[in-house]
Design a protein around this motif. Structure first.
Motif, PDB file in Angstrom:
ATOM      1  N   ALA A 248      -7.957   1.208   5.849  1.00 14.99           N
ATOM      2  CA  ALA A 248      -7.397   0.586   4.647  1.00 14.99           C
ATOM      3  C   ALA A 248      -6.002   0.046   4.923  1.00 14.99           C
ATOM      4  O   ALA A 248      -5.631  -1.032   4.449  1.00 14.99           O
TER       5      ALA A 248
ATOM      6  N   ILE B  60       0.616  -0.346  -7.183  1.00 10.11           N
ATOM      7  CA  ILE B  60       0.410  -0.587  -5.751  1.00 10.11           C
ATOM      8  C   ILE B  60      -0.908   0.055  -5.307  1.00 10.11           C
ATOM      9  O   ILE B  60      -1.198   1.198  -5.670  1.00 10.11           O
ATOM     10  N   PRO B  61      -1.726  -0.624  -4.509  1.00 15.10           N
ATOM     11  CA  PRO B  61      -2.979  -0.022  -4.012  1.00 15.10           C
ATOM     12  C   PRO B  61      -2.714   1.267  -3.229  1.00 15.10           C
ATOM     13  O   PRO B  61      -1.690   1.395  -2.542  1.00 15.10           O
ATOM     14  N   ARG B  62      -3.634   2.217  -3.312  1.00 13.55           N
ATOM     15  CA  ARG B  62      -3.487   3.525  -2.676  1.00 13.55           C
ATOM     16  C   ARG B  62      -4.262   3.566  -1.356  1.00 13.55           C
ATOM     17  O   ARG B  62      -5.378   3.048  -1.268  1.00 13.55           O
ATOM     18  N   ILE B  63      -3.635   4.206  -0.360  1.00 12.72           N
ATOM     19  CA  ILE B  63      -4.264   4.280   0.956  1.00 12.72           C
ATOM     20  C   ILE B  63      -4.484   5.722   1.409  1.00 12.72           C
ATOM     21  O   ILE B  63      -4.934   5.968   2.522  1.00 12.72           O
TER      22      ILE B  63
ATOM     23  N   LEU C 241      -4.621  -4.149   5.153  1.00 13.91           N
ATOM     24  CA  LEU C 241      -3.509  -4.703   4.373  1.00 13.91           C
ATOM     25  C   LEU C 241      -2.562  -5.548   5.224  1.00 13.91           C
ATOM     26  O   LEU C 241      -1.631  -6.147   4.697  1.00 13.91           O
TER      27      LEU C 241
ATOM     28  N   GLY D 116       0.832  -1.191   0.000  1.00 12.36           N
ATOM     29  CA  GLY D 116       0.000   0.000   0.000  1.00 12.36           C
ATOM     30  C   GLY D 116       0.868   1.243   0.000  1.00 12.36           C
ATOM     31  O   GLY D 116       1.944   1.253   0.600  1.00 12.36           O
TER      32      GLY D 116
END
Length: 300
Positions: free
Chosen positions: A99, A86-89, A103, A72
């Motif tokens: 969030a 990459i997933p955003r937080i 993870l 994240g």
């Protein structure tokens, strides 16, 4: 009788060979039995799960050899290109604690303490998840941070290699000749902002033979007036963020207002992502600014 004796000796030798073979086999099996748990443990040990709270933290983790373990990050983490997946937080100022916790991170890396990061640290502490800050105050601290991350993430070999390369480049920086040149760094045109008490950038400028006249300001990015810049009459003006067309326009604007550096061609531009992210690519910025100041010194 001789034949029987010979046959007896042959049988004895065959038995001896069988015993020796059995002994060797038992030793191999025993060694494999001892080695297997360690190997199996190495294979089954879970990789770290890293969350980064700033683009510079993302770049530092990649430099340390653990970019693939980032689960994240924040919106502007865009380097290297693989970081875009990459997933955003959050956006780097505010981020979703829920969030991040979802993870299941094992390490969180930030830039500098803020109200949001302190609140997150309180949520992470009962889970045994450390939140560390990567906020270098000099160019030399950047490779040191990479080595520290490599030690935390068990990527020492990759981290040491990256750190050695950066250290060599930092030591190879060639400053302009003395005396130091005063540098005005324009980070925003309207309103006009510059860099002030920023030890990392000021260390960079000093290594290149430059001096920031606003280094004594109480804040890292003070707002200044056009009149104060003209009164200081800096030797060099560096603009960030500006591309080629904007550089031309700002050079004309400053020349119209009477700034000597603009009229004599001592005005340069640099990628803001290089200059304003306290990570490995700041060394790229240092090399570029050192070259600009050497060029400035050579002008009539």
């Amino acid at each position: 009788m001789a034949r029987r004796a010979a046959n007896g000796c042959g049988r004895a030798r065959r038995q001896t060979h069988r015993l020796a073979a059995a002994l060797c086999l038992s030793l191999i099996v025993a060694w494999a039995g001892l080695a297997r748990p360690a190997a199996a443990q190495a294979r089954t040990a879970p990789p770290p799960r890293i969350v980064t709270l700033a683009p510079s933290a993302t770049e530092l983790v990649y430099a340390a050899g653990a970019g693939a373990d980032i689960v994240g990050t924040v919106l502007r983490s865009d380097y290297p290109a693989s970081a875009l997946a990459i997933p955003r937080i959050g956006d780097g100022i505010q981020f979703s604690e829920e969030a991040i916790l979802a993870l299941r991170p094992t390490l969180v890396v930030g830039w500098q303490p803020s109200d949001a990061s302190r609140a997150l640290a309180q949520r992470l502490a009962p889970l045994g998840v450390p939140l560390v800050y990567a906020n270098p105050k000099s160019l030399d601290e950047i490779p040191a941070l990479i080595r520290d991350l490599g030690a935390r993430l068990d990527t020492r070999a990759a981290a040491d290699q990256a750190a050695r390369g950066l250290t060599q480049r930092i030591r190879a920086l060639r400053p302009a000749s003395l005396p130091p040149q005063t540098i005005f760094i324009e980070i925003s045109a309207d309103p006009l902002y510059t860099l002030g008490r920023d030890p990392l950038t000021n260390d960079l400028l000093q290594r290149c033979g430059g001096l920031n006249p606003y280094a004594g300001r109480a804040v890292a990015a003070p707002q200044v007036s056009v009149e104060s810049v003209l009164a200081l009459n800096p030797n060099v003006l560096i603009m960030s963020p500006y591309g080629g067309e904007t550089l031309t326009a700002r050079r004309a604007w400053w020349a119209q207002h009477g700034l000597t550096a603009a009229r004599t061609g001592r005005i340069y531009a640099i990628d803001p992502d290089l200059l304003h992210r306290p990570g490995p690519r700041l060394v790229d910025a240092a090399e570029a600014i050192c070259a600009d100041l050497r060029h400035s010194r050579g002008l009539p």
